[in-house]
Scaffold this active site. Structure first.
Site, PDB file in Angstrom:
ATOM      1  N   THR A  58       0.823  -1.209   0.000  1.00 28.00           N
ATOM      2  CA  THR A  58       0.000   0.000   0.000  1.00 28.00           C
ATOM      3  C   THR A  58       0.857   1.259   0.000  1.00 28.00           C
ATOM      4  OG1 THR A  58      -1.485   1.266   1.441  1.00 28.00           O
ATOM      5  CG2 THR A  58      -0.092  -0.344   2.525  1.00 28.00           C
ATOM      6  N   ASP A  59       0.288   2.348  -0.495  1.00 25.73           N
ATOM      7  CA  ASP A  59       1.001   3.636  -0.432  1.00 25.73           C
ATOM      8  C   ASP A  59       1.106   4.148   1.008  1.00 25.73           C
ATOM      9  OD1 ASP A  59      -1.686   4.329  -0.054  1.00 25.73           O
ATOM     10  OD2 ASP A  59      -1.755   5.788  -1.692  1.00 25.73           O
ATOM     11  N   GLU A  60       0.320   3.559   1.914  1.00 25.10           N
ATOM     12  CA  GLU A  60       0.328   4.051   3.304  1.00 25.10           C
ATOM     13  C   GLU A  60       1.650   3.809   4.003  1.00 25.10           C
ATOM     14  OE1 GLU A  60      -2.943   3.144   5.786  1.00 25.10           O
ATOM     15  OE2 GLU A  60      -4.403   3.347   4.176  1.00 25.10           O
TER      16      GLU A  60
ATOM     17  N   TYR B 123      -2.011  -0.804  11.063  1.00 17.66           N
ATOM     18  CA  TYR B 123      -2.153  -1.445   9.741  1.00 17.66           C
ATOM     19  C   TYR B 123      -0.957  -1.117   8.862  1.00 17.66           C
ATOM     20  CZ  TYR B 123      -3.351  -1.738   4.799  1.00 17.66           C
ATOM     21  OH  TYR B 123      -3.301  -1.981   3.452  1.00 17.66           O
TER      22      TYR B 123
ATOM     23  N   LYS C  84       2.181  -3.418   7.287  1.00 15.70           N
ATOM     24  CA  LYS C  84       2.418  -3.553   5.835  1.00 15.70           C
ATOM     25  C   LYS C  84       3.857  -3.121   5.516  1.00 15.70           C
ATOM     26  CE  LYS C  84       0.039  -4.654   2.968  1.00 15.70           C
ATOM     27  NZ  LYS C  84      -0.332  -6.005   2.405  1.00 15.70           N
TER      28      LYS C  84
HETATM   29  P1  NAD Z   1      -9.777  -7.386   2.143  1.00 15.32           P
HETATM   30  O1  NAD Z   1      -9.803  -7.141   3.612  1.00 15.32           O
HETATM   31  O2  NAD Z   1     -10.991  -7.097   1.327  1.00 15.32           O
HETATM   32  O3  NAD Z   1      -9.389  -8.903   1.853  1.00 15.32           O
HETATM   33  C1  NAD Z   1      -8.378  -9.564   2.574  1.00 15.32           C
HETATM   34  C2  NAD Z   1      -8.496 -11.057   2.273  1.00 15.32           C
HETATM   35  O4  NAD Z   1      -7.435 -11.723   2.961  1.00 15.32           O
HETATM   36  C3  NAD Z   1      -9.807 -11.674   2.783  1.00 15.32           C
HETATM   37  O5  NAD Z   1     -10.340 -12.548   1.811  1.00 15.32           O
HETATM   38  C4  NAD Z   1      -9.393 -12.440   4.033  1.00 15.32           C
HETATM   39  O6  NAD Z   1     -10.215 -13.558   4.309  1.00 15.32           O
HETATM   40  C5  NAD Z   1      -7.967 -12.840   3.658  1.00 15.32           C
HETATM   41  N1  NAD Z   1      -7.131 -13.096   4.839  1.00 15.32           N
HETATM   42  C6  NAD Z   1      -6.980 -12.296   5.926  1.00 15.32           C
HETATM   43  N2  NAD Z   1      -6.149 -12.874   6.813  1.00 15.32           N
HETATM   44  C7  NAD Z   1      -5.758 -14.065   6.271  1.00 15.32           C
HETATM   45  C8  NAD Z   1      -4.895 -15.110   6.696  1.00 15.32           C
HETATM   46  N3  NAD Z   1      -4.268 -15.058   7.883  1.00 15.32           N
HETATM   47  N4  NAD Z   1      -4.714 -16.161   5.875  1.00 15.32           N
HETATM   48  C9  NAD Z   1      -5.342 -16.228   4.674  1.00 15.32           C
HETATM   49  N5  NAD Z   1      -6.188 -15.288   4.226  1.00 15.32           N
HETATM   50  C10 NAD Z   1      -6.386 -14.212   5.008  1.00 15.32           C
HETATM   51  O7  NAD Z   1      -8.519  -6.571   1.614  1.00 15.32           O
HETATM   52  P2  NAD Z   1      -8.297  -5.785   0.241  1.00 15.32           P
HETATM   53  O8  NAD Z   1      -8.795  -4.415   0.387  1.00 15.32           O
HETATM   54  O9  NAD Z   1      -8.754  -6.639  -0.880  1.00 15.32           O
HETATM   55  O10 NAD Z   1      -6.694  -5.704   0.234  1.00 15.32           O
HETATM   56  C11 NAD Z   1      -5.927  -6.768  -0.339  1.00 15.32           C
HETATM   57  C12 NAD Z   1      -4.455  -6.399  -0.291  1.00 15.32           C
HETATM   58  O11 NAD Z   1      -4.245  -5.181  -1.006  1.00 15.32           O
HETATM   59  C13 NAD Z   1      -3.913  -6.148   1.107  1.00 15.32           C
HETATM   60  O12 NAD Z   1      -2.601  -6.663   1.178  1.00 15.32           O
HETATM   61  C14 NAD Z   1      -3.899  -4.634   1.250  1.00 15.32           C
HETATM   62  O13 NAD Z   1      -2.907  -4.215   2.150  1.00 15.32           O
HETATM   63  C15 NAD Z   1      -3.566  -4.238  -0.180  1.00 15.32           C
HETATM   64  N6  NAD Z   1      -4.018  -2.908  -0.602  1.00 15.32           N
HETATM   65  C16 NAD Z   1      -5.326  -2.553  -0.455  1.00 15.32           C
HETATM   66  C17 NAD Z   1      -5.758  -1.318  -0.928  1.00 15.32           C
HETATM   67  C18 NAD Z   1      -7.210  -0.878  -0.809  1.00 15.32           C
HETATM   68  O14 NAD Z   1      -7.544   0.234  -1.188  1.00 15.32           O
HETATM   69  N7  NAD Z   1      -8.134  -1.723  -0.309  1.00 15.32           N
HETATM   70  C19 NAD Z   1      -4.848  -0.456  -1.545  1.00 15.32           C
HETATM   71  C20 NAD Z   1      -3.500  -0.848  -1.657  1.00 15.32           C
HETATM   72  C21 NAD Z   1      -3.109  -2.089  -1.200  1.00 15.32           C
HETATM   73  O1  DAU Z   2      -4.134   3.916   0.481  1.00 15.05           O
HETATM   74  C1  DAU Z   2      -4.345   2.538   0.413  1.00 15.05           C
HETATM   75  C2  DAU Z   2      -5.185   2.074   1.582  1.00 15.05           C
HETATM   76  O2  DAU Z   2      -6.506   2.532   1.340  1.00 15.05           O
HETATM   77  C3  DAU Z   2      -5.155   0.573   1.776  1.00 15.05           C
HETATM   78  O3  DAU Z   2      -3.866   0.185   2.136  1.00 15.05           O
HETATM   79  C4  DAU Z   2      -6.147   0.123   2.845  1.00 15.05           C
HETATM   80  O4  DAU Z   2      -6.202  -1.291   2.900  1.00 15.05           O
HETATM   81  C5  DAU Z   2      -7.520   0.657   2.500  1.00 15.05           C
HETATM   82  O5  DAU Z   2      -8.447   0.340   3.527  1.00 15.05           O
HETATM   83  C6  DAU Z   2      -7.455   2.171   2.306  1.00 15.05           C
HETATM   84  O6  DAU Z   2      -7.155   2.838   3.556  1.00 15.05           O
HETATM   85  P1  DAU Z   2      -7.943   4.166   4.016  1.00 15.05           P
HETATM   86  O7  DAU Z   2      -7.825   4.262   5.479  1.00 15.05           O
HETATM   87  O8  DAU Z   2      -7.528   5.327   3.178  1.00 15.05           O
HETATM   88  O9  DAU Z   2      -9.431   3.743   3.540  1.00 15.05           O
HETATM   89  P2  DAU Z   2     -10.874   3.872   4.226  1.00 15.05           P
HETATM   90  O10 DAU Z   2     -11.850   3.364   3.218  1.00 15.05           O
HETATM   91  O11 DAU Z   2     -10.927   3.311   5.581  1.00 15.05           O
HETATM   92  O12 DAU Z   2     -11.049   5.463   4.360  1.00 15.05           O
HETATM   93  C7  DAU Z   2     -10.876   6.336   3.246  1.00 15.05           C
HETATM   94  C8  DAU Z   2     -10.959   7.761   3.772  1.00 15.05           C
HETATM   95  O13 DAU Z   2     -12.302   8.033   4.197  1.00 15.05           O
HETATM   96  C9  DAU Z   2     -10.099   8.034   4.989  1.00 15.05           C
HETATM   97  O14 DAU Z   2      -9.584   9.355   4.908  1.00 15.05           O
HETATM   98  C10 DAU Z   2     -11.067   7.916   6.179  1.00 15.05           C
HETATM   99  C11 DAU Z   2     -12.351   8.411   5.579  1.00 15.05           C
HETATM  100  N1  DAU Z   2     -13.607   7.820   6.112  1.00 15.05           N
HETATM  101  C12 DAU Z   2     -13.713   6.476   6.240  1.00 15.05           C
HETATM  102  C13 DAU Z   2     -14.883   5.895   6.675  1.00 15.05           C
HETATM  103  C14 DAU Z   2     -14.996   4.397   6.820  1.00 15.05           C
HETATM  104  C15 DAU Z   2     -14.686   8.661   6.396  1.00 15.05           C
HETATM  105  O15 DAU Z   2     -14.605   9.901   6.270  1.00 15.05           O
HETATM  106  N2  DAU Z   2     -15.857   8.084   6.822  1.00 15.05           N
HETATM  107  C16 DAU Z   2     -15.994   6.732   6.980  1.00 15.05           C
HETATM  108  O16 DAU Z   2     -17.097   6.287   7.364  1.00 15.05           O
END
Ligand code: NAD
Ligand code: DAU
Length: 332
Positions: free
Chosen positions: A121-123, A148, A152
């Site tokens: 992630t960019d975080e 989190y 990562k």
């Molecule tokens: P998600 O929470 O929707 O899915 C995570 C999946 O991993 C689920 O299916 C869960 O059952 C599985 N999992 C969790 N713990 C596990 C374990 N111990 N063993 C096996 N499976 C397990 O997450 P997502 O949003 O799809 O993110 C997927 C990946 O992408 C992560 O590595 C996250 O850090 C990265 N990422 C997410 C975002 C975003 O915006 N959501 C952005 C950049 C990177």
């Molecule tokens: O940047 C990549 C990341 O983006 C991933 O690594 C994470 O897995 C993914 O969850 C996401 O993280 P954020 O914390 O940015 O996403 P989230 O959807 O939780 O929140 C997006 C923005 O919205 C953040 O600034 C918090 C805000 N927010 C979130 C919720 C749930 C609100 O204002 N209201 C809300 O109810």
């Protein structure tokens, strides 16, 4: 390469990647997923059974991991605890899955000499000021803020060490915020869409000025496949599609697209340590690997995502009450 082990393939982005691989390549897929609250076997429905197999198991369990890594050509590692708010209320599963789980996979890949792609992630780079013209690049120093993002960041560093010390054939990608179908309703965009469907006002943390760099999950998947097939071993690629918007703009776009008044939302308690702004410079990915995003119109992608949640209530409804109960307990 022909058989991929996709960890976390029953989650939001992992399942999107599996659908993408089946549609756009001839690789077969074994999904390893623990089916936590965030995983759902329904995300893999409709895929050909002769090309996709789901194994339910924990990436931190060496006995589950080793035989699967032994029989695959590459590991694409999505599995993680992924939600910042959850990491603030209980960091423990984040340390276990994101650090111990990644370590367990790396050791299996080292034993079997298996190609490894790590999804991050960019975080890991922390945050930028709102008025800073800078974006994250692969040279930006790590500075994670939350449990989190720190786990990562730790997992990325483990991958880098396994490349340098053991010659593991690995690549890393760090992507910005994804949106699209099958995202868990705890996350910002689906939470607000499903709130509006339920007649509940969207919830904006703080003033809503925090900026996220939105990319459609399909574009994340096409970039990961490109890096897996053509990326240089040992390299880190940043994935982003120039989609910067603040949270207030996103909430107002959702309200507009769903026929609500522009001020029909509430400000709620801010997230502790809330990162201000993320922004990705994806020049390396674009110029070195020739990748381009397909979704360049955020509002069109958002409208299609709203439509998906309207049409798939049976998919998200079982998640909604538990997600909102967690938010109520945290004051959000
Ligand atoms: P998600 O929470 O929707 O899915 C995570 C999946 O991993 C689920 O299916 C869960 O059952 C599985 N999992 C969790 N713990 C596990 C374990 N111990 N063993 C096996 N499976 C397990 O997450 P997502 O949003 O799809 O993110 C997927 C990946 O992408 C992560 O590595 C996250 O850090 C990265 N990422 C997410 C975002 C975003 O915006 N959501 C952005 C950049 C990177
Ligand atoms: O940047 C990549 C990341 O983006 C991933 O690594 C994470 O897995 C993914 O969850 C996401 O993280 P954020 O914390 O940015 O996403 P989230 O959807 O939780 O929140 C997006 C923005 O919205 C953040 O600034 C918090 C805000 N927010 C979130 C919720 C749930 C609100 O204002 N209201 C809300 O109810």
């Amino acid at each position: 390469m022909s058989k991929l082990l996709v960890t976390g393939g029953a989650g939001f982005i992992g399942s999107n990647f599996v659908h993408h691989v089946i549609a756009h390549s001839d690789h077969d897929v074994v999904v390893l997923d623990k089916l936590t609250y965030a995983g759902d076997r329904a995300t893999l429905e409709g895929l050909p059974e002769d090309r996709v197999q789901l194994v339910v198991g924990d990436i931190a369990d060496p006995e589950a991991v080793d035989p699967l890594v032994a029989e695959t050509d590459a590991v694409v590692h999505f599995a993680a605890e992924s939600h910042n708010d959850n990491s603030l209320s209980d960091p423990s599963p984040f340390v276990q899955t994101n650090l111990i789980g990644t370590f367990t996979l790396l050791e299996a890949a080292r034993r079997h000499g298996t190609r490894f792609h790590h999804i991050s992630t960019d975080e890991v780079y922390g945050d930028l000021e709102l008025d800073d013209p800078a974006k994250f690049t692969p040279e930006t120093p790590y500075n994670p803020s939350s449990p989190y993002s720190s786990t990562k960041a730790g997992s990325d560093l483990l991958v880098r060490a396994w490349v340098r010390s053991f010659g593991l054939e690995a690549t890393i990608s760090n992507c910005s915020n994804n949106y699209g179908p099958r995202q868990h309703v705890e996350k910002f965009i689906p939470r607000q869409i499903t709130n509006v469907i339920d007649g509940v006002r969207p919830r904006l943390y703080g003033a809503g000025e925090n900026v996220r760099d939105w990319i459609h999950a399909d574009d994340h998947s096409s970039a990961v496949l490109r890096i897996l097939e053509r990326g240089r071993i040992g390299e880190t690629y940043l994935i982003g599609a120039d989609g910067e918007r603040n949270n207030l703009e996103v909430v107002q776009a959702i309200l507009r697209l769903m026929g609500q008044e522009a001020d029909a939302f509430d400000h709620v308690k801010d997230r502790a340590g809330h990162d201000l702004r993320y922004a990705i410079d994806a020049t390396k990915l674009r110029e070195e690997l020739g990748w381009e995003p397909a979704y360049t119109d955020f509002e069109a992608g958002l409208a299609a995502t709203i439509e998906w949640y309207r049409e798939h209530e049976s998919w998200w409804r079982p998640q909604k009450a538990a997600a909102e109960a967690k938010y109520a307990a945290a004051g959000h």
